[in-house]
Design a protein around this motif. Sequence first.
Motif, mmCIF file in Angstrom:
data_model
loop_
_atom_site.group_PDB
_atom_site.id
_atom_site.type_symbol
_atom_site.label_atom_id
_atom_site.label_comp_id
_atom_site.label_asym_id
_atom_site.label_seq_id
_atom_site.Cartn_x
_atom_site.Cartn_y
_atom_site.Cartn_z
ATOM 1 N N SER A 27 0.850 -1.196 0.000
ATOM 2 C CA SER A 27 0.000 0.000 0.000
ATOM 3 C C SER A 27 0.877 1.233 0.000
ATOM 4 C CB SER A 27 -0.928 -0.004 1.221
ATOM 5 O OG SER A 27 -0.153 -0.118 2.393
ATOM 6 N N GLN B 46 -4.390 4.694 -3.588
ATOM 7 C CA GLN B 46 -4.159 3.462 -4.344
ATOM 8 C C GLN B 46 -3.461 3.756 -5.673
ATOM 9 O OE1 GLN B 46 -4.175 0.510 -3.471
ATOM 10 N NE2 GLN B 46 -5.201 -0.935 -4.854
ATOM 11 N N ALA C 154 -0.197 1.930 -7.280
ATOM 12 C CA ALA C 154 -0.212 1.308 -8.612
ATOM 13 C C ALA C 154 0.972 1.799 -9.439
ATOM 14 C CB ALA C 154 -1.529 1.628 -9.319
ATOM 15 N N ILE D 109 -0.821 -1.880 -14.175
ATOM 16 C CA ILE D 109 -1.360 -1.997 -12.817
ATOM 17 C C ILE D 109 -2.292 -0.823 -12.513
ATOM 18 C CG2 ILE D 109 -0.782 -2.140 -10.353
ATOM 19 C CD1 ILE D 109 1.871 -3.473 -11.233
ATOM 20 N N GLU E 136 -10.463 -2.288 -9.368
ATOM 21 C CA GLU E 136 -10.640 -2.878 -8.042
ATOM 22 C C GLU E 136 -11.372 -4.211 -8.168
ATOM 23 O OE1 GLU E 136 -12.259 -0.193 -5.152
ATOM 24 O OE2 GLU E 136 -12.635 -1.805 -3.709
ATOM 25 N N GLN F 32 -7.522 -9.138 -10.822
ATOM 26 C CA GLN F 32 -6.191 -9.681 -10.642
ATOM 27 C C GLN F 32 -5.518 -9.825 -11.992
ATOM 28 O OE1 GLN F 32 -6.161 -13.859 -9.420
ATOM 29 N NE2 GLN F 32 -4.674 -13.375 -7.834
ATOM 30 N N ILE G 147 -1.078 -10.363 -9.107
ATOM 31 C CA ILE G 147 -1.271 -9.102 -8.401
ATOM 32 C C ILE G 147 -2.742 -8.702 -8.481
ATOM 33 C CG2 ILE G 147 -0.433 -7.875 -10.461
ATOM 34 C CD1 ILE G 147 0.593 -5.736 -8.504
ATOM 35 N N ASN H 205 -5.852 -5.920 -7.241
ATOM 36 C CA ASN H 205 -6.240 -4.609 -6.708
ATOM 37 C C ASN H 205 -7.384 -4.806 -5.712
ATOM 38 O OD1 ASN H 205 -7.235 -2.068 -6.150
ATOM 39 N ND2 ASN H 205 -7.309 -1.398 -8.305
ATOM 40 N N ARG H 206 -7.108 -4.523 -4.432
ATOM 41 C CA ARG H 206 -8.154 -4.682 -3.415
ATOM 42 C C ARG H 206 -8.580 -3.333 -2.836
ATOM 43 N NH1 ARG H 206 -7.348 -10.109 0.011
ATOM 44 N NH2 ARG H 206 -5.939 -8.766 1.193
ATOM 45 N N HIS I 1 -5.218 -1.318 -1.292
ATOM 46 C CA HIS I 1 -3.881 -1.918 -1.333
ATOM 47 C C HIS I 1 -3.858 -2.980 -2.430
ATOM 48 C CE1 HIS I 1 -6.197 -4.711 1.170
ATOM 49 N NE2 HIS I 1 -5.444 -5.630 0.618
ATOM 50 N N PHE I 2 -2.668 -3.452 -2.743
ATOM 51 C CA PHE I 2 -2.514 -4.560 -3.692
ATOM 52 C C PHE I 2 -2.124 -5.821 -2.936
ATOM 53 C CE2 PHE I 2 -2.211 -0.897 -6.438
ATOM 54 C CZ PHE I 2 -2.936 -1.297 -7.545
#
Lengths: 119, 374
Positions: B61, B67, B71, B82, B87, B90, B108, B110-111, B114-115
């Motif tokens: 993060s 975010q 990225a 990225i 969100e 993956q 990877i 995207n949540r 954070h990743f």
Amino acid sequence: MKFTEDHEWLRVEGDLVIVGITEHASEQLGDVVFVDLPEAGRTVTTGDEVVVIESVKAASDILAPLDGEIVEVNDALAETPALVNEDPLEAGWFFKMKVADLSALDGFMDEAAYKALIG
Amino acid sequence: MADLNRTALHALHLRLGAKMVPFAGYDMPVQYPAGVLKEHLHTRSAAGLFDVGHMGQVLVSAISGRQADAALALERLIPVDIAGLAEGRQRYGFLTNDAGGIIDDLMIANRGDHFFIVVNASRKAEDLAALRAGLPDCDVAEVPGRGLIALQGPGAEAALARLVPDAPEFAFMDVGIRNWQGVELWISRSGYTGEDGFEISVPDGFAEALAERLLEMPEVAPIGLGARDSLRLEAGLCLYGHDIDEETSPGEASLGWAIQKIRRAGGARAGGFPGAERVLAELADGTSRKRRGLRPEGRAPMREGVEIYATEDGGAPIGRVTSGGFGPSIEAPMAMAYLPADLPEGSTVYGDVRGKRLPARIVPMPFRPATFKR
């Protein structure tokens, strides 16, 4: 039937010795997918690599247990290598060899000794 | 073996009769009593449960809290799009080094704030070092105390849906957090077998209960590393340390598909990652050697290390097998090798198998088409 420390079995049929691997060895190898057999007529010396067994995991060698001549190989293994897993003591045999002196078999383990070896 | 790490499912593997082997510092199941062949075919026809808890789980993060900053920071190290990863989505990618080689390949996600990154077990230390050194503006934290289970195969969706009712609504490469009996499951619809399926991160203390609950289902069977390897090879997927490493570049590894247009020469966020000059030049101009698929004739496998020759006799080797074995689903041997890129598909080359040169055809990968649920 006699057994080698390399987990081969040897069975006398007339004046020939049939060679295969034990159930224990077959389980350790896992699924057999290819068997590279020698040519019939090949003269071998004890310890020569004569068969390569390819399982899904790895390749393993079978060594000639005695001096002699390979007179027949199990062609069914070319089409159905899984016979080595399904029926290692019968249909999964590898080759038959003519040996000069069948009494040489006396030097190998019997079934009780082999069972003791593999625990 | 006392010095080997154990995953949260270690005791379960022993109870299930697994044959355990050391793998990337962990004591891992290579196969269960069913055996590699049956486990492979079971995964293709029903559902396989894999312990992938040895793999690394990392959270990244931005210190700024934004975010978008995280990225763009990650794009300094990873040559994929990225910033454009939505969100809940993956993507496959890799860390590159200054020479354009691959430090590791990874997933990877995207949540939102954070990743979430999943890395190879054998490369955790190198990945964390590269991320920490390259991202001074981010928090990089290895996730403690979580196991990882992969559920793969055509039966995976129905099986997981009994525990997570909306699992079928996940599209390929969707990620999400769901609750199961009060436990947080981090779910992604992905895997590494060429099958539809899920990867589920679960707190260590609940990993065994989750695995056992899934294994009670008629379509789910435990699958070891042996079948995982044959499955990924049939799917044409790279195994780090074998098919890719710090010497091989993405272009050589035929992984250019993972680098989106926006990061390539002429793209809005082209380059800017280690080794970019080489990597982008190779994507534009090609490479002299490339990872290619091989189908050996006959049944003899060509395993890792087999040297490949252009002719049946003489000459120097033109390449070497990096992964090879027998494909239970295609019922034939298959291999990957680095070979001259200009050899046309369909060409015959020769692999030296125990002193005999056996013919093999250069074929497109995957060896077996993937069945991802798009």
